[in-house]
Design a protein around this motif. Sequence first.
Motif, mmCIF file in Angstrom:
data_model
loop_
_atom_site.group_PDB
_atom_site.id
_atom_site.type_symbol
_atom_site.label_atom_id
_atom_site.label_comp_id
_atom_site.label_asym_id
_atom_site.label_seq_id
_atom_site.Cartn_x
_atom_site.Cartn_y
_atom_site.Cartn_z
ATOM 1 N N HIS A 22 -41.109 -38.762 40.761
ATOM 2 C CA HIS A 22 -40.727 -37.318 40.834
ATOM 3 C C HIS A 22 -40.163 -36.602 39.469
ATOM 4 O O HIS A 22 -39.439 -37.389 38.709
ATOM 5 N N THR A 62 -35.021 -33.708 45.243
ATOM 6 C CA THR A 62 -36.039 -33.131 45.019
ATOM 7 C C THR A 62 -36.150 -31.627 45.460
ATOM 8 O O THR A 62 -35.341 -31.363 46.482
ATOM 9 N N ASN A 64 -38.122 -30.165 47.895
ATOM 10 C CA ASN A 64 -38.124 -30.183 49.308
ATOM 11 C C ASN A 64 -36.606 -30.561 50.240
ATOM 12 O O ASN A 64 -36.319 -29.791 50.766
ATOM 13 N N LYS A 65 -35.935 -31.369 49.326
ATOM 14 C CA LYS A 65 -34.697 -31.890 50.054
ATOM 15 C C LYS A 65 -33.879 -30.724 49.609
ATOM 16 O O LYS A 65 -32.915 -30.455 50.358
ATOM 17 N N ALA A 67 -34.619 -27.407 49.578
ATOM 18 C CA ALA A 67 -34.825 -26.427 50.490
ATOM 19 C C ALA A 67 -34.138 -26.803 51.791
ATOM 20 O O ALA A 67 -33.565 -25.917 52.512
#
Length: 142
Positions: A22, A62, A64-65, A67
Motif C-alpha cells: 500500500h 489503509t 478502506n480501513k 472508512a
Amino acid sequence: MSVYVDEIRDYTRVARMRGLRHTHWCHLLADTENELHAFAARLGLRRSWFQAHDIRWHYDVTPNKRALALQLGAQEADRHFVAQLMDQRRAAIGRPTFGAVPNPAAAVEVRDMCFRCPTFPLVPRALMATHIAEHHPETLEN
C-alpha cells in the motif's frame, strides 16, 4: 476516551523503499493503548501491526480501513489535533511539551522527514535543501 484517524497521506516513497503493497495510509490513534488495541481488533487489524514508537504509538490503516473506522465511531483528526495528542502523551509521562496549538500560524517550526536518511530524521523545512546538499549530494541534479 476516543479513537481517531488522521488524514490519508501519500507514502509512495516509503512504501517503495520498504517493499510495501500500500502507498496511501493514515494513522489510527487513541487516548489509551488499551482503547487503541480494542478498536483495532474491531477493525480486524493484527496486534503485530501495532507500532510502539515512544509517544507516537499507532496503527497504520489503509483508506478502506479508515472508512470502516469512521463508521465504527472513530473521529477524524487533522495534523494539529495529532500534535496536541502527542503533547498530551509527553505530559503524561513527564516529558517536556511543545505547547502544540491548533492554529498553524502559531507553529514555531515545521519539520519534514528526510526519507533518504536511514532513521528518517525530522529536518526543519526551511533547512531541507541545505540538509540534502550536505548529506545527500549524490541526489542533486548536475
